[in-house]
Design an enzyme around this catalytic site. Structure first.
Site, PDB file in Angstrom:
ATOM      1  CG  ASN A 169      -2.269   0.623   0.923  1.00 17.66           C
ATOM      2  OD1 ASN A 169      -2.399   1.449   0.017  1.00 17.66           O
ATOM      3  ND2 ASN A 169      -3.277   0.233   1.676  1.00 17.66           N
ATOM      4  CG  PHE A 170      -0.042   4.035   2.136  1.00 17.04           C
ATOM      5  CD1 PHE A 170      -1.082   4.932   1.989  1.00 17.04           C
ATOM      6  CD2 PHE A 170      -0.141   3.063   3.117  1.00 17.04           C
ATOM      7  CE1 PHE A 170      -2.200   4.857   2.802  1.00 17.04           C
ATOM      8  CE2 PHE A 170      -1.254   2.983   3.946  1.00 17.04           C
ATOM      9  CZ  PHE A 170      -2.289   3.889   3.789  1.00 17.04           C
ATOM     10  CG  LEU A 171       3.901   2.555  -5.585  1.00 11.55           C
ATOM     11  CD1 LEU A 171       5.369   2.664  -5.210  1.00 11.55           C
ATOM     12  CD2 LEU A 171       3.675   1.434  -6.576  1.00 11.55           C
ATOM     13  CB  THR A 205      -5.960  -2.449  -4.853  1.00  9.28           C
ATOM     14  OG1 THR A 205      -5.525  -1.473  -3.899  1.00  9.28           O
ATOM     15  CG2 THR A 205      -6.564  -3.643  -4.143  1.00  9.28           C
ATOM     16  CG  LEU A 455      -6.473   0.121   5.193  1.00 14.78           C
ATOM     17  CD1 LEU A 455      -5.465   0.559   6.253  1.00 14.78           C
ATOM     18  CD2 LEU A 455      -7.893   0.282   5.715  1.00 14.78           C
TER      19      LEU A 455
END
Length: 455
Positions: A169-171, A205, A455
């Site tokens: 996440n948070f790439l 995602t 998230l």
């Protein structure tokens, strides 16, 4: 402001609500570049677009941590790797600045994510988290943080098989450096570090179409404070309607209706955990929580004031003490820029839920089971909307995942422009339904078999 400008504002808002830094539109053939055109992804263990899956399982041949290099991937000479300490206020602030200014392309929208220490404590510090998996890239000369990627350990359930994995996440890469091809290097480096811990699979995602989604869900949005959304130009006035019409149409009562509804307590964990596991078992792609992970995700920091609270979890307790229902949502607000009346926009996201409403039926798709579940979910999520509004949230968002399509239309969740594609790294799986018909309308009949919430 013209209706055209308002439409553009709404489009920008929907981009933000996708929680990724890539634009997306409907799933089109034009977006599906052939695998040979995906220069990076064709080198990775991912499924091709047209690949027919015969047997599900790992793509790569088995490896051991000893097979993986101990050395970080090389960067251009002006950059260096760093591990972000989310307990360090200065380092966390660096991440906030990077994400706020670069996580969404269009900076003319006048709003930004309002990331907080509390949110990252919840999102990045789940049980088993590793500082080494919060990776940054800094400019050597200035120490400015220009890229970030994170991973947390999870156990996935893919059609009943347990798959030790991480959730990526948070790439985020600074806009001015996207020509430097830092994204592939970030992905390779997080893969190396995770592989050194003997984990070989990942869930991630994106709004864009990459090789190759295992499922696709759609974002939907339920206005909780329509007047505020209109006043800050996040929504337009539909033809043939007045402001009063729209306010009345989206109005919610101040109090919930479900008897026995209350906040989740620590002493409920054992009972709710069993309810949750049984409910989740119906889906084909899930996160298999440990009890410790469940408590972290749904209890949160109990001492936080309302304006800093991240996770909101509720149960329905019957007179005999049995808990029959559970639902949760989380908060990630926006800061509104250049608005004299409003500084923040409250955004709520439906998270996980469970109910025993259809447990008496062998087949969840039995018409009687569907009716019982639909009735109960409409009651529960209606109350969730009320609670979210009472917690100062202005919009409530949900995907077409889980059993959500049973209540989205009834509870006035409008379809968004954003689609979320789910990907498995180094794991070949047959497609999983995402709650969408071929025309991208809500699939109420088949629903979704995606039970995991990212998230």
């Amino acid at each position: 402001m013209s209706e055209e400008d308002k439409a553009k504002k709404l489009e920008n808002l929907l981009k933000l609500l996708q929680l990724n830094n890539d634009d997306t539109s409907k799933f089109t053939q034009e977006q599906k570049k052939a695998m040979k055109d995906h220069k990076f992804w064709r080198t990775q263990p991912v499924k091709d677009f047209d690949e027919k899956v015969v047997e599900e399982g790992p793509i790569d041949k088995p490896k051991t941590p000893e097979d993986i290099s101990d050395k970080p991937l090389p960067l251009l000479s002006s950059f260096e790797w760093c591990s972000i300490d989310v307990d360090n206020k200065k380092q966390l602030e660096d991440v906030f600045v990077l994400l706020n200014e670069n996580y969404v392309e269009d900076r003319d929208a006048g709003f930004r994510f309002n990331y907080t220490k509390e949110f990252f404590n919840w999102a990045l510090k789940s049980p088993g988290w590793k500082k080494d998996w919060h990776i940054g890239v800094r400019v050597k000369e200035t120490q400015k943080l220009v890229a970030f990627i994170s991973a947390i350990p999870v156990t996935l359930g893919v059609r009943g098989k347990q798959v030790p994995s991480v959730e990526i996440n948070f790439l985020c890469v600074h806009k001015q450096l996207r020509s430097k091809r830092l994204t592939p290097v970030l992905i390779k480096e997080i893969t190396r570090r995770v592989n050194k811990c003997d984990i070989w699979h990942a869930l991630y995602t994106a709004g864009i179409v990459l090789p190759a989604p295992v499922s696709t869900c759609r974002y939907t949005h339920r206005p909780l404070n329509w007047k505020k959304l209109y006043e800050v130009d996040f929504t337009g006035l539909p033809d043939g309607h007045t402001e009063e019409d729209m306010i009345a149409e989206n109005a919610l009562p101040a109090k919930t209706k479900t008897a026995g509804l209350r906040k989740l307590k620590k002493e409920d964990i054992d009972q709710v955990f069993e309810l949750f596991k049984r409910y989740q078992s119906r889906f084909e792609l899930i996160q298999i929580f440990t009890k410790e992970e469940f408590e972290h995700n749904f209890i949160g920091e109990e001492s936080l004031p309302l304006d800093k609270q991240v996770i909101f979890s509720y149960v329905v307790e019957q007179p005999d003490g049995k808990i029959t229902d559970f639902f949760s949502f989380y908060s990630l607000p926006f800061t509104i820029l250049n608005n004299t009346k409003y500084k923040d926009l409250g955004i709520g996201y439906l998270y996980y839920y469970a109910t025993d409403a259809d447990f008496q039926f062998k087949d969840r798709f039995d018409p009687k089971a569907t009716k019982a579940l639909k009735t109960r979910l409409c009651e529960l999520i209606y109350d969730a909307c009320i609670l979210a509004k009472n917690a100062n949230m202005d919009v409530f968002n949900a995907l077409t995942s889980q059993d959500n399509t049973l209540f989205l239309d009834d509870l006035k969740f409008g379809p968004g422009d954003g689609f979320l594609n789910f990907y498995l790294f180094n794991y070949r799986a047959k497609p999983i339904t995402g709650g969408l018909n071929p025309d991208n309308s809500n699939d109420i009949k088949r629903r979704s078999n995606v039970g995991v919430v990212m998230l």
